[in-house]
Design a protein around this motif. Structure first.
Motif, mmCIF file in Angstrom:
data_model
loop_
_atom_site.group_PDB
_atom_site.id
_atom_site.type_symbol
_atom_site.label_atom_id
_atom_site.label_comp_id
_atom_site.label_asym_id
_atom_site.label_seq_id
_atom_site.Cartn_x
_atom_site.Cartn_y
_atom_site.Cartn_z
ATOM 1 N N VAL A 114 -9.581 4.207 0.154
ATOM 2 C CA VAL A 114 -8.299 3.012 -0.627
ATOM 3 C C VAL A 114 -9.528 3.850 -2.190
ATOM 4 O O VAL A 114 -10.579 3.539 -2.613
ATOM 5 N N ILE A 121 -6.430 -3.312 4.208
ATOM 6 C CA ILE A 121 -5.792 -2.552 2.725
ATOM 7 C C ILE A 121 -5.757 -1.099 3.978
ATOM 8 O O ILE A 121 -4.284 -0.634 4.512
ATOM 9 N N ALA A 152 -2.107 0.661 5.517
ATOM 10 C CA ALA A 152 -2.005 2.359 5.785
ATOM 11 C C ALA A 152 -1.793 3.047 6.825
ATOM 12 O O ALA A 152 -1.266 3.658 6.979
ATOM 13 N N VAL A 187 0.898 -0.952 0.287
ATOM 14 C CA VAL A 187 0.089 0.105 -0.188
ATOM 15 C C VAL A 187 0.685 1.093 -0.174
ATOM 16 O O VAL A 187 1.799 1.201 0.815
#
Length: 166
Positions: free
Chosen positions: A82, A59, A63, A24
């Protein structure tokens, strides 16, 4: 003899052979529209980010974790948007980089990994330094294609969010 209906088939319990790396890149935008880039000791400029842990980490969680670990900036996972998936291949491995966007009203990034990054700098997107780390260039180009950022070819899948689907 019939199979036990509760036992999943063997193919569902075996992990697949590794063929991809998942990471990411975090576009951190401040209140003045600037983005945060770090100067890697190799000479490239890059976004905060890294690998998504092979746990049950989302995700957005990856991050937020990478941003905290690399810059000391703390954001809630819910504040991570995202926005795209970027896919290319390097060394025979599929590289999948998720593009995440975080907007901060304020914050002072710290160099928390001095063996990797020498400095963090807020930069106007129209004046990005060179050279950019390839995955960071791909993510920034997916975010703002009108900037005309040069980068290696990649497949981009934009992800609709509440903000850009309205």
């Amino acid at each position: 003899m019939s199979a036990d209906p509760v036992t999943p088939p063997a193919r569902n319990t075996r992990p697949p052979l590794a063929q991809a790396a998942l990471g990411v890149g975090v576009i951190v935008e401040d209140g003045r529209g600037r983005v945060l880039l770090g100067r890697h000791h190799s000479g490239t400029w890059e976004l905060p980010g890294g690998k998504v842990d092979a746990t049950h980490e989302s995700i957005a969680a990856a991050a937020a974790r990478e941003l905290r670990e690399e810059t000391g900036l703390v954001v809630d996972e819910a504040a991570v948007d995202v926005i795209a998936m970027v896919h290319d291949a390097i060394g025979g491995i599929n590289r999948v980089s998720m593009a995440a966007l975080v907007r901060l009203a304020s914050g002072v990034p710290e160099v928390t990994e001095p063996h990797l990054i020498s400095t963090w700098r807020w930069t106007v997107p129209e004046e990005l330094p060179a050279p950019l780390f390839d995955p960071s260039a791909q993510i920034l180009a997916a975010w703002r294609p009108e900037l005309g950022i040069t980068h290696p070819p990649a497949h981009v899948l934009r992800i609709a969010t509440d903000e850009n689907s309205a």
